[in-house]
Design a protein around this motif. Structure first.
Motif, PDB file in Angstrom:
ATOM      1  N   TYR A  92     -13.822  14.411  26.276  1.00 14.55           N
ATOM      2  CA  TYR A  92     -12.928  14.499  27.428  1.00 14.55           C
ATOM      3  C   TYR A  92     -13.656  14.059  28.702  1.00 14.55           C
ATOM      4  O   TYR A  92     -13.150  13.254  29.481  1.00 14.55           O
ATOM      5  N   TYR A  93     -14.853  14.576  28.909  1.00 13.77           N
ATOM      6  CA  TYR A  93     -15.605  14.281  30.130  1.00 13.77           C
ATOM      7  C   TYR A  93     -16.233  12.885  30.083  1.00 13.77           C
ATOM      8  O   TYR A  93     -16.322  12.225  31.121  1.00 13.77           O
ATOM      9  N   ASP A  94     -16.662  12.451  28.907  1.00 14.94           N
ATOM     10  CA  ASP A  94     -17.208  11.099  28.779  1.00 14.94           C
ATOM     11  C   ASP A  94     -16.159  10.052  29.144  1.00 14.94           C
ATOM     12  O   ASP A  94     -16.434   9.113  29.891  1.00 14.94           O
ATOM     13  N   VAL A  95     -14.954  10.214  28.620  1.00 17.60           N
ATOM     14  CA  VAL A  95     -13.866   9.252  28.867  1.00 17.60           C
ATOM     15  C   VAL A  95     -13.565   9.165  30.355  1.00 17.60           C
ATOM     16  O   VAL A  95     -13.359   8.080  30.896  1.00 17.60           O
ATOM     17  N   VAL A 108      -8.260   4.485  25.649  1.00 14.11           N
ATOM     18  CA  VAL A 108      -8.437   5.353  24.480  1.00 14.11           C
ATOM     19  C   VAL A 108      -7.496   6.550  24.429  1.00 14.11           C
ATOM     20  O   VAL A 108      -7.504   7.281  23.438  1.00 14.11           O
ATOM     21  N   GLU A 109      -6.721   6.785  25.479  1.00 14.58           N
ATOM     22  CA  GLU A 109      -5.821   7.933  25.486  1.00 14.58           C
ATOM     23  C   GLU A 109      -4.393   7.484  25.767  1.00 14.58           C
ATOM     24  O   GLU A 109      -4.132   6.333  26.021  1.00 14.58           O
ATOM     25  N   GLY A 110      -3.481   8.418  25.738  1.00 11.96           N
ATOM     26  CA  GLY A 110      -2.099   8.119  26.070  1.00 11.96           C
ATOM     27  C   GLY A 110      -1.123   8.392  24.950  1.00 11.96           C
ATOM     28  O   GLY A 110       0.064   8.535  25.182  1.00 11.96           O
ATOM     29  N   VAL A 143      -1.420  10.452  30.658  1.00 13.61           N
ATOM     30  CA  VAL A 143      -2.705  10.981  31.124  1.00 13.61           C
ATOM     31  C   VAL A 143      -3.655   9.848  31.502  1.00 13.61           C
ATOM     32  O   VAL A 143      -4.852  10.046  31.580  1.00 13.61           O
ATOM     33  N   VAL A 144      -3.092   8.674  31.734  1.00 15.87           N
ATOM     34  CA  VAL A 144      -3.941   7.528  32.004  1.00 15.87           C
ATOM     35  C   VAL A 144      -3.980   7.140  33.474  1.00 15.87           C
ATOM     36  O   VAL A 144      -4.696   6.231  33.848  1.00 15.87           O
ATOM     37  N   ASP A 145      -3.212   7.827  34.317  1.00 15.03           N
ATOM     38  CA  ASP A 145      -3.260   7.545  35.751  1.00 15.03           C
ATOM     39  C   ASP A 145      -4.618   7.944  36.307  1.00 15.03           C
ATOM     40  O   ASP A 145      -5.287   8.841  35.787  1.00 15.03           O
ATOM     41  N   ASP A 146      -5.008   7.301  37.402  1.00 16.74           N
ATOM     42  CA  ASP A 146      -6.299   7.611  38.024  1.00 16.74           C
ATOM     43  C   ASP A 146      -6.384   9.051  38.516  1.00 16.74           C
ATOM     44  O   ASP A 146      -7.477   9.593  38.636  1.00 16.74           O
TER      45      ASP A 146
END
Length: 157
Positions: free
Chosen positions: A91-94, A103-105, A127-130
């Protein structure tokens, strides 16, 4: 999931010992990543040597010494993904690497019928918004600062 659990631990025999907060592999991977970015994305012999030490322990072939910077960066990220799986680092690495758009969404599952495995879409998530790079500042903290005349919130929240 039995990661970090001694193979002979049972209901009446705890052989796990002390809980591990940091594993040596995590410290090595942190060093490799810091070394790589501190040297302007240059592959140093020190970082390469430590990467190969981790891979040797896992029975993996070494990274060649003529690896490109782009390939080494990919290997750092992949090595963290594999070595630290199920240890709550991803989670934190991404977010640190700002690659959540890649990698998410989506949440996927497997539909298994006999020997056939088919990946199926379970849910799409935004969950891909800045704004998801930082958490929102809690309302209780905002109220405290608002009373002092300071108004702020992390971008997007």
């Amino acid at each position: 999931m039995r990661k970090w659990i001694h193979y002979d631990s049972r209901k009446n025999s705890n052989k796990d010992g002390y809980w591990r907060f940091f594993r040596m592999a995590e410290i090595y991977l942190n060093y490799i990543e810091a070394n790589f970015y501190a040297n302007n994305k240059t592959v140093t012999s020190d970082a390469l040597e430590i990467m190969n030490k981790i891979r040797k322990r896992a029975g993996m072939p070494p990274v060649p010494s003529d690896v490109s910077s782009k390939e080494f960066e990919y290997r750092i990220k992949n090595e963290r993904r594999v070595e630290l799986a199920f240890e709550e680092h991803r989670y934190y690495d991404v977010r640190r690497w700002k690659i959540q758009k890649d990698v998410e969404g989506v949440v996927t599952g497997m539909k298994i019928s006999g020997n056939n495995y088919e990946r199926v879409l379970i849910q799409k998530r935004n969950v891909v918004d800045d704004k998801y790079l930082m958490w929102p500042i809690p309302r209780t903290e905002q109220i405290k600062y608002n009373l002092a005349g300071v108004y702020f919130q992390n971008p997007g929240w």
